[in-house]
Design a protein around this motif. Structure first.
Motif, PDB file in Angstrom:
ATOM      1  N   THR A 104      28.370 -12.988   0.834  1.00 47.22           N
ATOM      2  CA  THR A 104      27.391 -13.467  -0.141  1.00 47.22           C
ATOM      3  C   THR A 104      27.942 -13.254  -1.547  1.00 47.22           C
ATOM      4  OG1 THR A 104      25.633 -12.807   1.373  1.00 47.22           O
ATOM      5  CG2 THR A 104      24.994 -13.247  -0.903  1.00 47.22           C
ATOM      6  N   ALA A 105      27.788 -14.254  -2.394  1.00 42.11           N
ATOM      7  CA  ALA A 105      28.389 -14.214  -3.729  1.00 42.11           C
ATOM      8  C   ALA A 105      27.530 -13.512  -4.767  1.00 42.11           C
ATOM      9  CB  ALA A 105      28.702 -15.632  -4.180  1.00 42.11           C
ATOM     10  N   MET A 106      26.617 -12.681  -4.339  1.00 42.26           N
ATOM     11  CA  MET A 106      25.816 -11.928  -5.305  1.00 42.26           C
ATOM     12  C   MET A 106      25.777 -10.454  -4.903  1.00 42.26           C
ATOM     13  SD  MET A 106      22.080 -13.488  -4.315  1.00 42.26           S
ATOM     14  CE  MET A 106      21.236 -12.567  -5.548  1.00 42.26           C
ATOM     15  N   PRO A 107      25.586  -9.572  -5.867  1.00 38.44           N
ATOM     16  CA  PRO A 107      25.590  -8.137  -5.562  1.00 38.44           C
ATOM     17  C   PRO A 107      24.531  -7.761  -4.527  1.00 38.44           C
ATOM     18  CG  PRO A 107      25.607  -8.504  -7.930  1.00 38.44           C
ATOM     19  CD  PRO A 107      25.362  -9.833  -7.281  1.00 38.44           C
ATOM     20  N   GLY A 108      24.848  -6.743  -3.762  1.00 39.46           N
ATOM     21  CA  GLY A 108      23.905  -6.209  -2.798  1.00 39.46           C
ATOM     22  C   GLY A 108      23.566  -4.775  -3.158  1.00 39.46           C
ATOM     23  N   PHE A 109      22.375  -4.362  -2.813  1.00 40.25           N
ATOM     24  CA  PHE A 109      21.959  -2.989  -3.069  1.00 40.25           C
ATOM     25  C   PHE A 109      21.813  -2.285  -1.737  1.00 40.25           C
ATOM     26  CE2 PHE A 109      20.650  -5.455  -6.681  1.00 40.25           C
ATOM     27  CZ  PHE A 109      21.040  -4.665  -7.749  1.00 40.25           C
ATOM     28  N   TRP A 110      22.247  -1.040  -1.672  1.00 43.29           N
ATOM     29  CA  TRP A 110      22.112  -0.278  -0.441  1.00 43.29           C
ATOM     30  C   TRP A 110      21.372   1.021  -0.730  1.00 43.29           C
ATOM     31  CZ3 TRP A 110      24.319   4.515  -0.597  1.00 43.29           C
ATOM     32  CH2 TRP A 110      25.349   4.713  -1.520  1.00 43.29           C
ATOM     33  N   HIS A 111      20.692   1.507   0.316  1.00 44.05           N
ATOM     34  CA  HIS A 111      19.903   2.735   0.205  1.00 44.05           C
ATOM     35  C   HIS A 111      20.081   3.518   1.499  1.00 44.05           C
ATOM     36  CE1 HIS A 111      18.309   0.035  -2.670  1.00 44.05           C
ATOM     37  NE2 HIS A 111      17.246  -0.340  -2.048  1.00 44.05           N
ATOM     38  N   VAL A 112      20.142   4.826   1.375  1.00 39.08           N
ATOM     39  CA  VAL A 112      20.217   5.713   2.534  1.00 39.08           C
ATOM     40  C   VAL A 112      19.151   6.785   2.374  1.00 39.08           C
ATOM     41  CG1 VAL A 112      21.634   7.432   3.738  1.00 39.08           C
ATOM     42  CG2 VAL A 112      22.681   5.297   2.947  1.00 39.08           C
ATOM     43  N   ALA A 113      18.369   6.981   3.428  1.00 32.64           N
ATOM     44  CA  ALA A 113      17.370   8.061   3.485  1.00 32.64           C
ATOM     45  C   ALA A 113      17.531   8.708   4.847  1.00 32.64           C
ATOM     46  CB  ALA A 113      15.966   7.507   3.319  1.00 32.64           C
ATOM     47  N   ILE A 114      17.940   9.989   4.862  1.00 32.95           N
ATOM     48  CA  ILE A 114      18.157  10.685   6.135  1.00 32.95           C
ATOM     49  C   ILE A 114      17.481  12.049   6.120  1.00 32.95           C
ATOM     50  CG2 ILE A 114      20.310   9.519   6.765  1.00 32.95           C
ATOM     51  CD1 ILE A 114      21.853  11.926   5.676  1.00 32.95           C
ATOM     52  N   LEU A 115      17.037  12.445   7.305  1.00 35.03           N
ATOM     53  CA  LEU A 115      16.529  13.801   7.513  1.00 35.03           C
ATOM     54  C   LEU A 115      17.676  14.661   8.008  1.00 35.03           C
ATOM     55  CD1 LEU A 115      13.072  13.250   9.221  1.00 35.03           C
ATOM     56  CD2 LEU A 115      13.508  14.178   6.952  1.00 35.03           C
ATOM     57  N   ALA A 116      17.897  15.771   7.341  1.00 30.96           N
ATOM     58  CA  ALA A 116      18.966  16.707   7.689  1.00 30.96           C
ATOM     59  C   ALA A 116      18.356  18.074   7.951  1.00 30.96           C
ATOM     60  CB  ALA A 116      19.969  16.792   6.531  1.00 30.96           C
ATOM     61  N   PRO A 117      19.123  18.967   8.591  1.00 35.65           N
ATOM     62  CA  PRO A 117      18.634  20.346   8.693  1.00 35.65           C
ATOM     63  C   PRO A 117      18.364  20.889   7.290  1.00 35.65           C
ATOM     64  CG  PRO A 117      20.552  20.028  10.086  1.00 35.65           C
ATOM     65  CD  PRO A 117      20.414  18.779   9.251  1.00 35.65           C
ATOM     66  N   LYS A 118      17.432  21.809   7.183  1.00 34.09           N
ATOM     67  CA  LYS A 118      17.002  22.365   5.892  1.00 34.09           C
ATOM     68  C   LYS A 118      18.197  22.839   5.068  1.00 34.09           C
ATOM     69  CE  LYS A 118      13.761  23.894   3.106  1.00 34.09           C
ATOM     70  NZ  LYS A 118      12.701  23.055   2.606  1.00 34.09           N
ATOM     71  N   LEU A 119      18.255  22.388   3.812  1.00 39.41           N
ATOM     72  CA  LEU A 119      19.312  22.781   2.887  1.00 39.41           C
ATOM     73  C   LEU A 119      18.718  23.669   1.808  1.00 39.41           C
ATOM     74  CD1 LEU A 119      21.081  19.325   2.451  1.00 39.41           C
ATOM     75  CD2 LEU A 119      21.678  21.166   4.017  1.00 39.41           C
ATOM     76  N   ILE A 120      19.484  24.664   1.383  1.00 42.07           N
ATOM     77  CA  ILE A 120      19.007  25.595   0.358  1.00 42.07           C
ATOM     78  C   ILE A 120      19.310  25.054  -1.033  1.00 42.07           C
ATOM     79  CG2 ILE A 120      19.146  27.617   1.842  1.00 42.07           C
ATOM     80  CD1 ILE A 120      21.835  28.252   0.500  1.00 42.07           C
ATOM     81  N   GLY A 121      18.695  25.638  -2.028  1.00 38.80           N
ATOM     82  CA  GLY A 121      18.790  25.150  -3.395  1.00 38.80           C
ATOM     83  C   GLY A 121      20.180  25.137  -3.989  1.00 38.80           C
ATOM     84  N   SER A 122      21.065  26.052  -3.592  1.00 38.49           N
ATOM     85  CA  SER A 122      22.394  26.119  -4.197  1.00 38.49           C
ATOM     86  C   SER A 122      23.406  25.216  -3.492  1.00 38.49           C
ATOM     87  CB  SER A 122      22.901  27.568  -4.174  1.00 38.49           C
ATOM     88  OG  SER A 122      22.984  28.031  -2.837  1.00 38.49           O
ATOM     89  N   THR A 123      22.927  24.305  -2.704  1.00 42.86           N
ATOM     90  CA  THR A 123      23.782  23.395  -1.948  1.00 42.86           C
ATOM     91  C   THR A 123      24.423  22.352  -2.860  1.00 42.86           C
ATOM     92  OG1 THR A 123      22.443  23.666   0.025  1.00 42.86           O
ATOM     93  CG2 THR A 123      23.733  21.664  -0.105  1.00 42.86           C
ATOM     94  N   THR A 124      25.688  22.048  -2.598  1.00 37.92           N
ATOM     95  CA  THR A 124      26.391  20.972  -3.283  1.00 37.92           C
ATOM     96  C   THR A 124      26.705  19.892  -2.261  1.00 37.92           C
ATOM     97  OG1 THR A 124      27.416  22.531  -4.817  1.00 37.92           O
ATOM     98  CG2 THR A 124      28.452  20.366  -4.610  1.00 37.92           C
ATOM     99  N   ILE A 125      26.365  18.642  -2.600  1.00 38.32           N
ATOM    100  CA  ILE A 125      26.642  17.522  -1.702  1.00 38.32           C
ATOM    101  C   ILE A 125      27.543  16.533  -2.425  1.00 38.32           C
ATOM    102  CG2 ILE A 125      25.693  15.618  -0.349  1.00 38.32           C
ATOM    103  CD1 ILE A 125      23.107  17.256  -0.123  1.00 38.32           C
ATOM    104  N   LYS A 126      28.719  16.309  -1.857  1.00 37.13           N
ATOM    105  CA  LYS A 126      29.656  15.324  -2.387  1.00 37.13           C
ATOM    106  C   LYS A 126      29.388  13.996  -1.686  1.00 37.13           C
ATOM    107  CE  LYS A 126      34.564  14.230  -2.585  1.00 37.13           C
ATOM    108  NZ  LYS A 126      35.886  14.617  -2.086  1.00 37.13           N
ATOM    109  N   LEU A 127      29.239  12.935  -2.452  1.00 40.26           N
ATOM    110  CA  LEU A 127      28.995  11.614  -1.903  1.00 40.26           C
ATOM    111  C   LEU A 127      30.296  10.826  -1.891  1.00 40.26           C
ATOM    112  CD1 LEU A 127      27.025   9.386  -0.937  1.00 40.26           C
ATOM    113  CD2 LEU A 127      26.701   8.793  -3.351  1.00 40.26           C
ATOM    114  N   GLU A 128      30.650  10.309  -0.716  1.00 45.88           N
ATOM    115  CA  GLU A 128      31.816   9.441  -0.567  1.00 45.88           C
ATOM    116  C   GLU A 128      31.325   8.085  -0.075  1.00 45.88           C
ATOM    117  OE1 GLU A 128      35.006  11.020   1.830  1.00 45.88           O
ATOM    118  OE2 GLU A 128      34.491  13.060   1.239  1.00 45.88           O
ATOM    119  N   VAL A 129      31.589   7.040  -0.847  1.00 46.73           N
ATOM    120  CA  VAL A 129      31.156   5.690  -0.482  1.00 46.73           C
ATOM    121  C   VAL A 129      32.394   4.844  -0.249  1.00 46.73           C
ATOM    122  CG1 VAL A 129      29.880   3.640  -1.190  1.00 46.73           C
ATOM    123  CG2 VAL A 129      29.048   5.919  -1.827  1.00 46.73           C
ATOM    124  N   LYS A 130      32.460   4.218   0.918  1.00 47.30           N
ATOM    125  CA  LYS A 130      33.546   3.301   1.240  1.00 47.30           C
ATOM    126  C   LYS A 130      32.941   1.930   1.484  1.00 47.30           C
ATOM    127  CE  LYS A 130      36.574   6.792   2.957  1.00 47.30           C
ATOM    128  NZ  LYS A 130      37.054   7.576   4.021  1.00 47.30           N
TER     129      LYS A 130
END
Length: 135
Positions: A104-130
């Motif tokens: 498709t010749a127009m931009p697409g938008f993507w969204h991810v919503a996942i349930l994970a095991p409980k994470l604590i406040g000092s957690t760092t999450i690195k996002l890698e998009v391919k």
């Protein structure tokens, strides 16, 4: 006696997709910063990212789970999205999102919503998009 526990990282984390289908709620994706991972740990926090009719918030057991949200844009339409979540150290995680695009010749938008095991406040999450085009 040695009680040390050795943990070998990375650890693949079990996650499940989260959807607002069959609820009276809608995501507020447009208000979220793209390519940022939001960690939601309460119904009050969730209300910052959704709007619901009659204020009925979807039931999530925040004692056991965290909701992770992220989004982005592609140069073409989105064919499919896959995600993988790993713990890389005691407080560090990687969220890998793979986007398969169509022609498709127009931009697409993507969204991810996942349930994970409980994470604590000092957690760092690195996002890698391919991104790649559909073969």
């Amino acid at each position: 006696m040695n009680n040390d526990i050795t943990v070998n990282y990375p650890i693949n984390m079990n996650v499940s997709d989260f959807s607002l289908t069959e609820t009276t709620c809608n995501w507020n994706w447009q208000t979220m910063k793209r390519y940022t991972v939001y960690v939601i740990n309460s119904a009050e926090q969730l209300l910052m990212f959704i709007t619901c009719q009659k204020d009925v918030v979807p039931a999530i057991d925040f004692e056991k789970h965290s909701l992770l949200l992220t989004s982005g844009v592609t140069p073409s339409g989105v064919h499919s999205i896959s995600r993988h979540f790993q713990q890389t150290s005691i407080n560090d995680y990687n969220l890998m999102v793979k986007i398969i695009m169509n022609m498709t010749a127009m931009p697409g938008f993507w969204h991810v919503a996942i349930l994970a095991p409980k994470l604590i406040g000092s957690t760092t999450i690195k996002l890698e998009v391919k991104q790649q085009y559909y073969p």
